[in-house]
Design an enzyme around this catalytic site. Sequence first.
Site, PDB file in Angstrom:
ATOM      1  N   ARG A   1      22.853 -46.482   6.149  1.00 15.08           N
ATOM      2  CA  ARG A   1      23.261 -47.892   6.198  1.00 15.08           C
ATOM      3  C   ARG A   1      24.733 -48.105   5.845  1.00 15.08           C
ATOM      4  O   ARG A   1      25.448 -48.820   6.546  1.00 15.08           O
ATOM      5  CB  ARG A   1      22.416 -48.737   5.215  1.00 15.08           C
ATOM      6  N   THR A   2      25.173 -47.504   4.747  1.00 14.52           N
ATOM      7  CA  THR A   2      26.527 -47.804   4.300  1.00 14.52           C
ATOM      8  C   THR A   2      27.546 -47.336   5.333  1.00 14.52           C
ATOM      9  O   THR A   2      28.421 -48.098   5.754  1.00 14.52           O
ATOM     10  CB  THR A   2      26.795 -47.163   2.926  1.00 14.52           C
TER      11      THR A   2
ATOM     12  N   ARG B   1      32.449 -41.997  -0.212  1.00 15.87           N
ATOM     13  CA  ARG B   1      31.219 -41.745  -0.996  1.00 15.87           C
ATOM     14  C   ARG B   1      31.286 -40.310  -1.490  1.00 15.87           C
ATOM     15  O   ARG B   1      31.557 -39.385  -0.720  1.00 15.87           O
ATOM     16  CB  ARG B   1      29.966 -41.946  -0.144  1.00 15.87           C
TER      17      ARG B   1
ATOM     18  N   HIS C   1      28.413 -48.873  -6.856  1.00 15.22           N
ATOM     19  CA  HIS C   1      28.342 -49.052  -5.396  1.00 15.22           C
ATOM     20  C   HIS C   1      28.681 -50.518  -5.135  1.00 15.22           C
ATOM     21  O   HIS C   1      27.813 -51.324  -4.802  1.00 15.22           O
ATOM     22  CB  HIS C   1      26.927 -48.693  -4.931  1.00 15.22           C
TER      23      HIS C   1
END
Length: 333
Positions: free
Chosen positions: A58-59, A109, A137
Site C-alpha cells: 500500500r505505502t 522505508r 510511520h
Amino acid sequence: MADQNLLGKHFTTIDAITPRQIDALFKRADHLRENPVALGGSLTGKSLACLFFEPSTRTSSSFIAAMHLLGGTVIPITQGVQFSSVSKGETLEDTIVTLGQYADAIVLRHPEVGSANRAAAVSPVPVINAGDGPGEHPTQALLDLYTIKSEIGRTDNFHIAFVGDLRFGRTVHSLIHLLLSYPNVRISLISPQRLSIEKDSYTGQRLLAATQEDEENRIGEHFVTKRLDEGLARFVLADADILYVTRVQKERFTTPDALLTYNEIKDSCLLTPEVVAQMKPSARILHPLPRVNEIPTSIDTDPRAAYFRQVRNGMFVRAALLDAIINGIKVGS
Ligand code: NCD
C-alpha cells in the site's frame, strides 16, 4: 508565514506538521478525492524516488499512484534493494545523496529506528519517512486521521481503542503522537503484556505526560488481555468510536527465543463477529493492513469496516502532502 509552508521540509516524524497544516492538507485531499483531476499536472516535471528496504504494498503503490495522479514520475527502488548498490555495500547516506541528484523528494522505508533522520541529515531533497523499523510511520497517521474524519465527521471528541501489537506497530506510535494534539480524544490500549507500549519508549513517555495533564485520566489507559471478548476489553470495545486493529509484527521477533514468544502471542486480540456485534452502529474499524488473521473476511462487508476506504484515502492524502512539500503550496493559511 514560513511556518505554514511545507515546501522543502523533511517529513520524518508526525511532529513535523501542525493541526492547522493538517487541516489544509485534508481540504486539499478532499478536493482531490471528489475530483481526481483537480490538481492534475501540478507535479508535472517532478520526480519522487521510492526507496524501500522493507516489504510494502500500500505505502509504495499509493505514493506512486499519488505522483501519477498529479502528473509526476517515480524512480522506484521498491522491488528489493538487492538489485541496487546497497547489495554492494553502499551506505544509506550515499544512496540517499545519489537519489537526491535525480529526484525532487525521497520516500524511505528502512528497518532501523532513526534511519529517516539519518537520511534527512544528508539529503539534498526532502525525505519522507514511510516507516523506520518499529519507530514511526507519519504518512500513515495522516491517512488514518483523514479516514477518521471522513468516517465519523470529526477529529476531536471521540474514543479510539488500539488493539494488537502496540509495542512494535509504528503506525500506532505515529497515530498516538498525532492524536495527542487533538482535544478530547480518549485513547484505550488493548494488548497482551508483551505487545504493550513500553513505559520508557518515546510513545510511552508522551502518553504518560499526557495522562498526567488529563484530569479525567482517560488518555492511554491500558487493558492487558489476550482476548477481546473478555473482561474490560469487551466494555471498552462497546464504547469505542474507532477500533484500530493491528497485526503482530512478526519481523520484529528475530531471535529463536523471540520467535517462541511470537508463536505464543500471535493469535492474541483477534476480532470476531461476536465482538463486532457489540460495537456501536456508528463505530468504525480501521487497520493499516496487511492483515493476517486478526480480522476475518466475513467482517469486510459490515459498513463499519473502513479499512479498504482507508487504503484509498491514502493516495489522496499522500498526493496532497507531496504537492505541499515539492511545490510549496501554502497550507494552513
Ligand atoms: C504497516 C507498516 O508497514 O507499518 N503497513 C502499512 O504501511 N500500511 C502496518 C504493518 O505492516 O502491519
